[in-house]
Design a protein around this motif. Structure first.
Motif, PDB file in Angstrom:
ATOM      1  N   CYS A   5      30.882  82.800  55.151  1.00 54.66           N
ATOM      2  CA  CYS A   5      29.989  83.894  54.636  1.00 54.66           C
ATOM      3  C   CYS A   5      28.715  83.388  53.830  1.00 54.66           C
ATOM      4  O   CYS A   5      27.730  84.198  53.483  1.00 54.66           O
ATOM      5  CB  CYS A   5      30.682  85.066  53.863  1.00 54.66           C
ATOM      6  SG  CYS A   5      31.813  85.760  55.044  1.00 54.66           S
ATOM      7  N   ASN A  53      25.872  84.749  50.112  1.00 54.39           N
ATOM      8  CA  ASN A  53      25.460  86.195  49.972  1.00 54.39           C
ATOM      9  C   ASN A  53      26.246  87.096  50.570  1.00 54.39           C
ATOM     10  O   ASN A  53      25.802  88.196  51.044  1.00 54.39           O
ATOM     11  CB  ASN A  53      24.014  86.115  50.227  1.00 54.39           C
ATOM     12  CG  ASN A  53      23.753  86.193  51.822  1.00 54.39           C
ATOM     13  OD1 ASN A  53      24.608  85.276  52.378  1.00 54.39           O
ATOM     14  ND2 ASN A  53      22.521  86.389  52.433  1.00 54.39           N
ATOM     15  N   ASN A  54      27.719  86.541  50.695  1.00 57.26           N
ATOM     16  CA  ASN A  54      28.509  87.545  51.452  1.00 57.26           C
ATOM     17  C   ASN A  54      27.988  87.780  52.908  1.00 57.26           C
ATOM     18  O   ASN A  54      28.415  88.892  53.423  1.00 57.26           O
ATOM     19  CB  ASN A  54      28.839  88.636  50.810  1.00 57.26           C
ATOM     20  CG  ASN A  54      30.100  89.489  51.275  1.00 57.26           C
ATOM     21  OD1 ASN A  54      31.161  88.910  51.498  1.00 57.26           O
ATOM     22  ND2 ASN A  54      30.175  90.806  51.520  1.00 57.26           N
ATOM     23  N   GLY A  55      27.335  86.806  53.546  1.00 60.00           N
ATOM     24  CA  GLY A  55      26.926  87.190  54.930  1.00 60.00           C
ATOM     25  C   GLY A  55      25.889  88.252  55.072  1.00 60.00           C
ATOM     26  O   GLY A  55      25.474  88.569  56.179  1.00 60.00           O
ATOM     27  N   GLY A  56      25.538  88.476  53.996  1.00 60.58           N
ATOM     28  CA  GLY A  56      24.482  89.700  53.893  1.00 60.58           C
ATOM     29  C   GLY A  56      25.115  91.162  54.159  1.00 60.58           C
ATOM     30  O   GLY A  56      24.395  92.185  54.079  1.00 60.58           O
ATOM     31  N   CYS A  57      26.358  90.978  54.119  1.00 60.20           N
ATOM     32  CA  CYS A  57      27.341  92.531  54.308  1.00 60.20           C
ATOM     33  C   CYS A  57      27.314  93.185  53.230  1.00 60.20           C
ATOM     34  O   CYS A  57      27.392  92.683  52.077  1.00 60.20           O
ATOM     35  CB  CYS A  57      28.574  92.112  54.716  1.00 60.20           C
ATOM     36  SG  CYS A  57      28.726  91.091  56.180  1.00 60.20           S
ATOM     37  N   SER A  58      27.117  94.278  53.016  1.00 55.58           N
ATOM     38  CA  SER A  58      27.182  95.441  51.846  1.00 55.58           C
ATOM     39  C   SER A  58      28.412  95.335  51.698  1.00 55.58           C
ATOM     40  O   SER A  58      28.849  95.733  50.385  1.00 55.58           O
ATOM     41  CB  SER A  58      26.519  96.639  52.412  1.00 55.58           C
ATOM     42  OG  SER A  58      27.291  97.326  53.372  1.00 55.58           O
ATOM     43  N   CYS A 101      32.954  90.903  54.611  1.00 56.17           N
ATOM     44  CA  CYS A 101      32.291  90.006  55.258  1.00 56.17           C
ATOM     45  C   CYS A 101      33.732  89.200  55.866  1.00 56.17           C
ATOM     46  O   CYS A 101      34.540  88.404  55.140  1.00 56.17           O
ATOM     47  CB  CYS A 101      31.486  88.876  54.654  1.00 56.17           C
ATOM     48  SG  CYS A 101      30.917  87.297  55.828  1.00 56.17           S
ATOM     49  N   THR A 137      24.944  95.127  59.033  1.00 58.12           N
ATOM     50  CA  THR A 137      25.187  94.720  57.778  1.00 58.12           C
ATOM     51  C   THR A 137      25.550  95.655  56.715  1.00 58.12           C
ATOM     52  O   THR A 137      26.325  95.413  55.903  1.00 58.12           O
ATOM     53  CB  THR A 137      24.268  93.615  57.237  1.00 58.12           C
ATOM     54  OG1 THR A 137      23.086  94.465  57.122  1.00 58.12           O
ATOM     55  CG2 THR A 137      24.036  92.408  58.109  1.00 58.12           C
ATOM     56  N   THR A 138      25.026  96.703  56.901  1.00 57.85           N
ATOM     57  CA  THR A 138      25.154  97.844  55.995  1.00 57.85           C
ATOM     58  C   THR A 138      26.123  98.877  56.344  1.00 57.85           C
ATOM     59  O   THR A 138      26.086  99.520  57.100  1.00 57.85           O
ATOM     60  CB  THR A 138      23.652  98.683  55.538  1.00 57.85           C
ATOM     61  OG1 THR A 138      22.802  97.599  55.323  1.00 57.85           O
ATOM     62  CG2 THR A 138      23.852  99.444  54.518  1.00 57.85           C
ATOM     63  N   CYS A 181      30.425  91.618  59.686  1.00 53.74           N
ATOM     64  CA  CYS A 181      30.291  92.446  58.603  1.00 53.74           C
ATOM     65  C   CYS A 181      31.400  93.718  59.066  1.00 53.74           C
ATOM     66  O   CYS A 181      31.205  94.208  60.061  1.00 53.74           O
ATOM     67  CB  CYS A 181      28.825  92.974  58.380  1.00 53.74           C
ATOM     68  SG  CYS A 181      27.768  91.886  57.679  1.00 53.74           S
ATOM     69  N   ASP A 188      21.796  97.797  61.560  1.00 51.50           N
ATOM     70  CA  ASP A 188      21.294  96.241  61.062  1.00 51.50           C
ATOM     71  C   ASP A 188      22.730  95.537  61.163  1.00 51.50           C
ATOM     72  O   ASP A 188      22.747  94.373  60.885  1.00 51.50           O
ATOM     73  CB  ASP A 188      20.764  96.339  59.703  1.00 51.50           C
ATOM     74  CG  ASP A 188      21.747  97.091  58.623  1.00 51.50           C
ATOM     75  OD1 ASP A 188      22.931  97.283  59.114  1.00 51.50           O
ATOM     76  OD2 ASP A 188      21.207  97.078  57.583  1.00 51.50           O
TER      77      ASP A 188
END
Length: 366
Positions: A321, A324-329, A332, A358-359, A345, A356
């Protein structure tokens, strides 16, 4: 090589446990250059006993910690976070998941997941991506938890009587045992719950599972009337009976853990802790000094979970990931390593993944 200070400390701890009418409230993890310590959960006393297996059959409890949980017992599943110096465990009575910060000083215990579980028996920690996996025998589900926030996602459903789980974040696989007799299976999936594969159906009454990271083998116990410990490679080859009981006190193996050249297990009927070399040896070590209350006093002493706290079991490796945690909110979860990206995500239960990918949001997209 065993260092003198460890022997001295073990002797000191043993003397203190004899002299003082209470248990120590600290836990010191072994260093990278030291061998493993074995942690055993006393189900009835809601306590964790630690011993050094290199001391052989005369090993004594060098650290004993009273745990949060249900009154009258309940602790069963156990795993650890070596880098964070933490222990995780589950409690069948409260149906919660707990953590203990173990830095050698004052400990900090807290509930990291409260409510919503049925019978949380298995526990496995992904030390690279900081995800905690919990198997629930009663609900037939596997959950993934963020141990820092307590966020939970239902990862697998309809996993019939799932007993125990293991993870290997370096290879990206989640392993579990489930079912009973005709329905029993040993399976794996990627850490996001996808790509499920049956490893073996040659399994009858599975109870506990342990992964040998060095040799990439899975060990599991099969309880009475089968009374066997078996192993198989993670790709389903070389199924082997590694232990068949030869004495009356070896019947009905329960919890198991593997570390380096040895495996250790708990006997369910006599509540003893035993150990044996993995290869070419039938000599069994019985850790008698852990049997504090006598053979038949099961009202006070029932061993359930067992864990090798071994630095080598959690070797550092790059996170799939990234930083940045894969960009996952939220979650990940690693997927097939060769896929792009090699993760998905995911959202906690009750939240939805936005367009998206990711969120996570409480909103419902149309």
């Amino acid at each position: 090589m065993k260092l003198d200070f460890r022997t001295d400390m073990s002797t000191l701890h043993s003397l203190l446990l004899v002299i003082l009418p209470f248990y120590t409230e600290s836990l010191i993890f072994p260093r990278q250059d030291e061998g493993p310590l074995i942690a055993v959960l006393d189900f009835k006393a809601t306590r964790m006993d630690i011993f050094d297996p290199s001391e052989g059959g005369n090993a004594t409890v060098i650290e004993a910690i009273n745990l949060k949980g249900g009154r009258g017992g309940g602790s069963t599943g156990i795993d650890f976070n070596y880098r964070g110096k933490m222990i995780f465990w589950t409690d069948l009575y409260t149906r919660d998941v707990y953590s203990l910060k173990a830095d050698g000083g004052d400990q900090e215990q807290k509930v990291i997941l409260e409510g919503g579980l049925g019978s949380p028996e298995g526990l496995a920690y992904d030390w690279i991506h900081n995800n905690l996996y919990v198997s629930d025998w009663e609900l037939h589900k596997v959950f993934v938890i963020n141990p820092a926030t307590g966020a939970r996602k239902t990862l697998l459903i309809d996993v019939h009587h799932v007993r125990d789980i293991e993870v290997d974040p370096r290879t990206g696989w989640l392993y579990w045992i489930s079912g009973w007799e005709d329905t029993a299976l040993l399976m794996k999936s990627t850490l996001d719950g996808q790509n499920q594969v049956v490893i073996s159906s040659d399994i009858e009454r599975p109870i506990s599972l342990s992964l040998d990271y060095d040799e990439q083998k899975l060990y599991w116990t099969e309880t009475y009337t089968v009374n066997l410990i078996k192993s198989i490679s993670v790709n389903g080859e070389d199924l082997t009976i590694v232990h068949r009981p030869g004495r009356h006190y070896e019947f009905s193996p329960k919890g198991i853990t593997v570390s380096r050249d040895y495996f250790y297990w708990i006997q369910a009927l006599t509540f003893r802790v035993l150990g044996r070399e993995k290869n070419n040896s039938r000599e069994i070590t019985r850790y008698r000094n852990l049997e504090k209350y006598g053979r038949w006093d099961i009202q006070k002493n029932i061993f359930m979970g067992i864990l090798a706290i071994d630095p080598r079991k959690q070797a550092e490796s790059p996170s799939l990931c990234g930083d940045n945690n894969g960009g996952c909110s939220h979650f990940c979860l690693p997927s097939l390593i060769q896929s792009i990206p090699p993760y998905n995500c995911a959202c906690p239960d009750g939240m939805n993944l936005m367009d998206d990918n990711t969120t996570c949001s409480d909103e419902i997209q149309i």
